[in-house]
Write a protein that holds these residues in place. Structure first.
Motif: not given
Lengths: 156, 188
Positions: A64-65, A93-95, A91, A97
């Protein structure tokens, strides 16, 4: 000139939208053709230690960070493997998931003895100002992860 | 060569490179502020967590679990993916949303991550997430910043120029990082 600028900009945006569905690449190209089941790696970590593998599965968690790791769900229930990448190099991205990934990297297996775990637990507790119960350590701890070099994520 | 008006060219280049770089200066500046405080907030996403209660789900079958969860959570679309991290938990993944269901108790943790639009994109560019060609664009921008900084020293002449009050500002601006680093490294 002004017209040309705006036409180019709109064309670029339309093209970007059209090509955004499909697969998104992170890091290096995938070179391994044969997929290794995560359940096989989990069942025999020593056999795969140091080996380059290509794994596939759903992305069940993302750092998350910093976006510096993803957790890929196994073909078997209750299993997953952490796919760790170098900070800032890739990197995630959270999306992503919940989407499916094909990921390539080197399997890394680290084993921590009871003494090492107690020492590290005590140090961590001291740093965080918490308490640590040495009796919570039960035997050697095996930490399995894939040091990631490249991934492809199916975008929907 | 004696006719070369370097100061005029300096002003022209400083001005035009400034026009060219203004969008990037804003992107890097705004994103710099945002990621500088990463310990206090997530500069890329608005993250929300909510806990809701549904009836427990007693089943080991994937389809049954998904169907019951969808009905009880009033979800109209099938999840993008499904995962069982442990025997008591089932996770349903939707775009930007994860439902983690504790099957024996029916407690559901709903986690939502929404990108902070514009700021997210600015941060991605600032931190060079795209790599590839953006690396060279960012290099060019960094060189432009260096050029603007140095050329800016020679825009004005006289009492407001570098030889006048300018030199004091340059000295203070140089001393600031230098003194801070000495304090940080050796004195604190």
């Amino acid at each position: 000139m002004k017209k040309l600028f705006f036409i180019s900009l709109i064309t670029l945006l339309v093209a970007a939208t059209a090509f955004s569905a499909g697969k998104k690449k992170y890091g290096n190209d995938l070179t391994v053709k044969e997929v290794t089941k995560i359940s096989e790696i989990v069942a025999n970590p020593d056999k795969f230690d140091g080996k380059r593998v290509l794994v596939q599965g759903p992305i069940v968690d993302v750092c998350k960070t910093r976006g510096c790791w993803i957790k890929i769900g196994s073909d078997k229930e209750f299993e997953s493997v952490r796919f760790k990448v170098e900070d800032g190099v890739i990197v995630f991205p959270l999306e992503i998931k919940g989407q499916n990934a094909s990921a390539e990297g080197i399997v890394s297996v680290k084993k921590y003895s009871v003494e090492e775990q107690i020492k590290s637990g005590e140090e961590h507790a001291k740093k965080e100002g918490t308490t640590f119960d040495p009796s919570s350590v039960k035997g050697t701890k095996v930490v399995l992860q894939i040091n990631g070099e490249g991934a492809q994520v199916e975008t929907k | 060569m004696s006719g070369f008006k370097w100061r005029r060219w300096n002003i022209v280049l400083h001005r035009d490179i400034g026009y060219f770089s203004v969008a990037l200066v804003i992107i890097y500046g705004v994103s710099g502020l945002a990621v500088n405080h990463v310990a206090d907030w997530n500069p890329n996403y608005v993250q929300t967590k909510e806990i809701v209660q549904i009836d427990p789900i007693i089943s080991f079958d994937k389809d049954t679990i998904v169907t019951l969860a969808m009905v009880r959570l009033q979800l109209t679309e099938a999840p993008q993916n499904y995962f069982r991290p442990d025997p008591e938990t089932a996770q349903l993944f939707y775009p930007g949303k994860t439902y983690s269901i504790d099957l024996p108790t029916g407690t559901v943790l709903i986690e939502e991550n929404r990108p902070r639009r514009v700021l997210f994109e600015m941060n991605q560019l600032h931190l060079n997430a795209p790599k590839g060609i953006w690396t060279y664009i960012a290099d060019l921008f960094a060189l432009s910043l260096i050029f603007m900084g140095v050329s800016g020293l020679f825009i004005l002449k006289g009492k407001n120029g570098l030889k006048g009050r300018g030199k004091w500002f340059v000295l203070i601006g140089t001393a600031l990082p230098l003194l801070y680093w000495i304090w940080y490294q050796f004195l604190q």
